[in-house]
Scaffold this motif. Structure first.
Motif, mmCIF file in Angstrom:
data_model
loop_
_atom_site.group_PDB
_atom_site.id
_atom_site.type_symbol
_atom_site.label_atom_id
_atom_site.label_comp_id
_atom_site.label_asym_id
_atom_site.label_seq_id
_atom_site.Cartn_x
_atom_site.Cartn_y
_atom_site.Cartn_z
ATOM 1 N N VAL A 150 -11.257 -3.111 -1.605
ATOM 2 C CA VAL A 150 -10.310 -4.010 -0.947
ATOM 3 C C VAL A 150 -9.334 -3.224 -0.084
ATOM 4 C CG1 VAL A 150 -8.436 -5.655 -1.329
ATOM 5 C CG2 VAL A 150 -10.496 -5.781 -2.726
ATOM 6 N N GLY A 151 -8.865 -2.074 -0.616
ATOM 7 C CA GLY A 151 -7.966 -1.235 0.163
ATOM 8 C C GLY A 151 -8.594 -0.787 1.467
ATOM 9 N N GLU A 152 -9.866 -0.416 1.423
ATOM 10 C CA GLU A 152 -10.574 0.009 2.632
ATOM 11 C C GLU A 152 -10.735 -1.140 3.621
ATOM 12 O OE1 GLU A 152 -14.191 1.517 1.093
ATOM 13 O OE2 GLU A 152 -13.328 3.397 0.342
ATOM 14 N N LYS A 153 -10.891 -2.355 3.110
ATOM 15 C CA LYS A 153 -11.074 -3.520 3.970
ATOM 16 C C LYS A 153 -9.788 -3.903 4.697
ATOM 17 C CE LYS A 153 -15.398 -4.748 3.489
ATOM 18 N NZ LYS A 153 -16.316 -4.910 4.656
ATOM 19 N N ILE A 154 -8.664 -3.639 4.081
ATOM 20 C CA ILE A 154 -7.402 -4.118 4.643
ATOM 21 C C ILE A 154 -6.732 -3.085 5.547
ATOM 22 C CG2 ILE A 154 -5.689 -3.356 2.942
ATOM 23 C CD1 ILE A 154 -4.588 -6.187 2.959
ATOM 24 N N VAL A 155 -7.165 -1.815 5.484
ATOM 25 C CA VAL A 155 -6.545 -0.763 6.305
ATOM 26 C C VAL A 155 -6.549 -1.095 7.794
ATOM 27 C CG1 VAL A 155 -6.835 1.606 7.107
ATOM 28 C CG2 VAL A 155 -6.882 1.117 4.674
ATOM 29 N N PRO A 156 -7.667 -1.517 8.384
ATOM 30 C CA PRO A 156 -7.674 -1.757 9.835
ATOM 31 C C PRO A 156 -6.738 -2.870 10.298
ATOM 32 C CG PRO A 156 -9.913 -1.596 8.967
ATOM 33 C CD PRO A 156 -9.001 -1.737 7.796
ATOM 34 N N ILE A 157 -6.392 -3.797 9.411
ATOM 35 C CA ILE A 157 -5.582 -4.949 9.831
ATOM 36 C C ILE A 157 -4.220 -4.957 9.156
ATOM 37 C CG2 ILE A 157 -7.573 -6.399 10.353
ATOM 38 C CD1 ILE A 157 -7.244 -7.701 7.634
ATOM 39 N N ALA A 158 -3.841 -3.842 8.528
ATOM 40 C CA ALA A 158 -2.593 -3.813 7.754
ATOM 41 C C ALA A 158 -1.382 -4.158 8.607
ATOM 42 C CB ALA A 158 -2.425 -2.442 7.108
ATOM 43 N N THR A 159 -1.239 -3.505 9.761
ATOM 44 C CA THR A 159 -0.083 -3.756 10.626
ATOM 45 C C THR A 159 -0.142 -5.155 11.227
ATOM 46 O OG1 THR A 159 -0.016 -1.402 11.177
ATOM 47 C CG2 THR A 159 1.217 -2.907 12.595
ATOM 48 N N GLN A 160 -1.326 -5.608 11.589
ATOM 49 C CA GLN A 160 -1.481 -6.933 12.189
ATOM 50 C C GLN A 160 -1.034 -8.032 11.232
ATOM 51 O OE1 GLN A 160 -5.500 -7.843 13.348
ATOM 52 N NE2 GLN A 160 -5.080 -10.030 13.550
ATOM 53 N N VAL A 161 -1.294 -7.851 9.949
ATOM 54 C CA VAL A 161 -0.943 -8.852 8.939
ATOM 55 C C VAL A 161 0.556 -9.132 8.952
ATOM 56 C CG1 VAL A 161 -0.828 -9.292 6.465
ATOM 57 C CG2 VAL A 161 -2.904 -8.369 7.454
ATOM 58 N N LEU A 162 1.345 -8.082 9.149
ATOM 59 C CA LEU A 162 2.796 -8.249 9.172
ATOM 60 C C LEU A 162 3.287 -8.716 10.534
ATOM 61 C CD1 LEU A 162 3.961 -5.097 7.164
ATOM 62 C CD2 LEU A 162 3.478 -7.393 6.318
ATOM 63 N N LYS A 176 2.130 -10.068 -3.644
ATOM 64 C CA LYS A 176 2.241 -8.890 -4.505
ATOM 65 C C LYS A 176 1.037 -7.973 -4.322
ATOM 66 C CE LYS A 176 3.001 -7.462 -9.296
ATOM 67 N NZ LYS A 176 3.205 -7.922 -10.695
ATOM 68 N N ALA A 177 -0.152 -8.566 -4.265
ATOM 69 C CA ALA A 177 -1.362 -7.763 -4.056
ATOM 70 C C ALA A 177 -1.299 -7.033 -2.723
ATOM 71 C CB ALA A 177 -2.592 -8.664 -4.118
ATOM 72 N N LEU A 178 -0.830 -7.728 -1.681
ATOM 73 C CA LEU A 178 -0.723 -7.111 -0.352
ATOM 74 C C LEU A 178 0.245 -5.940 -0.373
ATOM 75 C CD1 LEU A 178 -1.284 -7.104 2.706
ATOM 76 C CD2 LEU A 178 0.580 -8.764 2.959
ATOM 77 N N MET A 179 1.401 -6.119 -1.020
ATOM 78 C CA MET A 179 2.400 -5.056 -1.055
ATOM 79 C C MET A 179 1.917 -3.847 -1.857
ATOM 80 S SD MET A 179 4.885 -5.701 0.845
ATOM 81 C CE MET A 179 5.015 -7.088 1.982
ATOM 82 N N ILE A 180 1.167 -4.084 -2.915
ATOM 83 C CA ILE A 180 0.613 -2.965 -3.683
ATOM 84 C C ILE A 180 -0.307 -2.135 -2.802
ATOM 85 C CG2 ILE A 180 -0.933 -2.348 -5.581
ATOM 86 C CD1 ILE A 180 0.139 -4.733 -7.126
ATOM 87 N N ILE A 181 -1.144 -2.839 -2.014
ATOM 88 C CA ILE A 181 -2.087 -2.142 -1.137
ATOM 89 C C ILE A 181 -1.346 -1.361 -0.062
ATOM 90 C CG2 ILE A 181 -3.945 -2.445 0.536
ATOM 91 C CD1 ILE A 181 -4.778 -4.944 -1.017
ATOM 92 N N LEU A 182 -0.444 -2.037 0.657
ATOM 93 C CA LEU A 182 0.248 -1.401 1.772
ATOM 94 C C LEU A 182 1.148 -0.267 1.305
ATOM 95 C CD1 LEU A 182 1.185 -4.513 3.966
ATOM 96 C CD2 LEU A 182 -0.809 -3.013 4.127
ATOM 97 N N LEU A 185 -1.033 2.758 0.532
ATOM 98 C CA LEU A 185 -1.602 3.384 1.725
ATOM 99 C C LEU A 185 -0.605 4.312 2.401
ATOM 100 C CD1 LEU A 185 -3.535 0.373 3.326
ATOM 101 C CD2 LEU A 185 -4.491 2.321 2.105
ATOM 102 N N GLY A 186 0.675 3.900 2.419
ATOM 103 C CA GLY A 186 1.707 4.737 3.008
ATOM 104 C C GLY A 186 1.707 4.761 4.528
ATOM 105 N N THR A 187 0.962 3.857 5.164
ATOM 106 C CA THR A 187 0.898 3.836 6.629
ATOM 107 C C THR A 187 2.050 3.047 7.256
ATOM 108 O OG1 THR A 187 -0.587 1.920 6.515
ATOM 109 C CG2 THR A 187 -1.603 4.099 6.656
ATOM 110 N N ILE A 188 2.701 2.205 6.470
ATOM 111 C CA ILE A 188 3.819 1.393 6.960
ATOM 112 C C ILE A 188 5.073 1.819 6.210
ATOM 113 C CG2 ILE A 188 4.746 -0.944 7.186
ATOM 114 C CD1 ILE A 188 1.939 -1.993 7.339
ATOM 115 N N PRO A 189 6.180 2.126 6.919
ATOM 116 C CA PRO A 189 7.410 2.558 6.253
ATOM 117 C C PRO A 189 7.884 1.537 5.222
ATOM 118 C CG PRO A 189 7.569 2.879 8.631
ATOM 119 C CD PRO A 189 6.317 2.093 8.392
ATOM 120 N N GLU A 190 8.467 2.034 4.149
ATOM 121 C CA GLU A 190 8.943 1.154 3.083
ATOM 122 C C GLU A 190 9.972 0.154 3.592
ATOM 123 O OE1 GLU A 190 11.879 1.896 -0.593
ATOM 124 O OE2 GLU A 190 9.890 2.790 -0.909
ATOM 125 N N ARG A 191 10.832 0.596 4.495
ATOM 126 C CA ARG A 191 11.862 -0.298 5.019
ATOM 127 C C ARG A 191 11.231 -1.485 5.756
ATOM 128 N NH1 ARG A 191 16.789 -1.311 6.524
ATOM 129 N NH2 ARG A 191 17.210 -2.082 8.609
#
Length: 300
Positions: A150-162, A176-182, A185-191
């Protein structure tokens, strides 16, 4: 290979079967139906202790050796039986069925059942809602192989989702599931993730007035540590400031509250009333100090 084909033929034909598995479901007209599988006790018991328990239960003989279930679709149970008889995948699979497979694998203690589908599922398209639902189930039932996929599936669209605000329509569990994944991954700043949570809270009205849902939302924010909330229950994340408010910041001053406590029932005093209270305290101090001076004079 011949042995697998032989067992598959036994399942399909029901030859030499000594029990039945009845899977109840609702058809398109919401009518309760049942799909029946003629199976073999030895095959079920050898694959799962739970099946063995059901077969050894006194009700099994009373029900004329019929096992009744209604916790998954007939297609999901067919996939389970095919795996029990052949250890291979034969039925047409879809991503939507994965949630049921996780539940069945947990119920019958057969983790390898879900893992066997990972390779074929990886090549399919995963809708966002389905991705998060499956991740949530995999996380709840400790299925790391599914969580990784699931983590691999969501990486390409992580920024788009937000960015496209599609996350605002998610349930709190999916959020909650989305936030655990993102977060992992560490690709999006916590803030940025916290600002997204604040936006989700505002859009879905998750405040003290909706305490049940608010507590679920607080569980999501706890993924980022012990955060603070404003007096009205809004997540204390300033859109302009560079830092996030946490409980440890209370010592430095501020109006943010611990979300585990309800807000005060009365509004905070106005500056005028505060000043009046201070004058009242001074008067009381003066009144209590005068008798002490008089008593001191008498003593002398």
């Amino acid at each position: 290979m011949y042995c697998k084909l032989r067992r598959l033929d036994l399942l399909r034909s029901g030859q030499f079967s000594d029990c039945e598995l009845h899977v109840a479901y609702l058809d398109n007209c919401k009518k309760r139906c049942s799909r029946q599988f003629r199976v073999h006790r030895q095959m079920l018991s050898s694959a799962s202790e739970e099946f063995q328990r059901l077969i050894n239960h006194p009700d099994f003989e009373k029900n004329q050796r019929v096992i009744l279930v209604d916790d998954a679709s007939p297609d999901a149970y067919e996939a389970l039986l095919l795996y029990i008889y052949t250890y291979e995948i034969y039925s047409a699979i879809t991503v939507e069925m994965c949630a049921e497979w996780i539940l069945l694998a947990t119920k019958y203690n057969m983790p390898d059942f879900v893992d066997s589908y990972i390779e074929k599922l990886a090549d399919q398209h995963w809708p966002m809602g389905t991705v998060l639902k499956i991740f949530q189930l995999a996380n709840d039932h400790n299925r790391p192989s599914i969580m990784k996929l699931v983590g691999e599936k969501i990486v390409p669209i992580a920024t788009q989702v937000l960015d496209d605000n599609s996350f605002l329509r998610l349930s709190v569990g999916q959020l909650k599931a989305l936030m655990i994944i993102l977060k992992s991954l560490g690709t999006i700043p916590e803030r940025q993730l916290l600002l997204a949570l604040k936006k989700y809270q505002k859009c879905n009205n998750l405040h003290y007035c909706n305490m049940a849902c608010f507590q679920q939302f607080v569980e999501v924010t706890n993924l980022f540590g012990e955060l603070l909330f404003e007096v009205d229950g809004t997540l204390a994340v300033d859109e302009k400031a560079g830092e996030v408010r946490r409980k440890c910041d209370v010592a430095a001053g501020g109006t943010a509250l611990d979300p585990t406590h309800a807000p005060p029932s009365t509004p905070p005093p106005t500056p005028q009333s505060s000043a009046a209270s201070e004058r009242s305290l001074l008067v009381n101090d003066m009144e209590t100090s005068e008798p002490e001076e008089e008593s001191g004079a008498v003593g002398k």
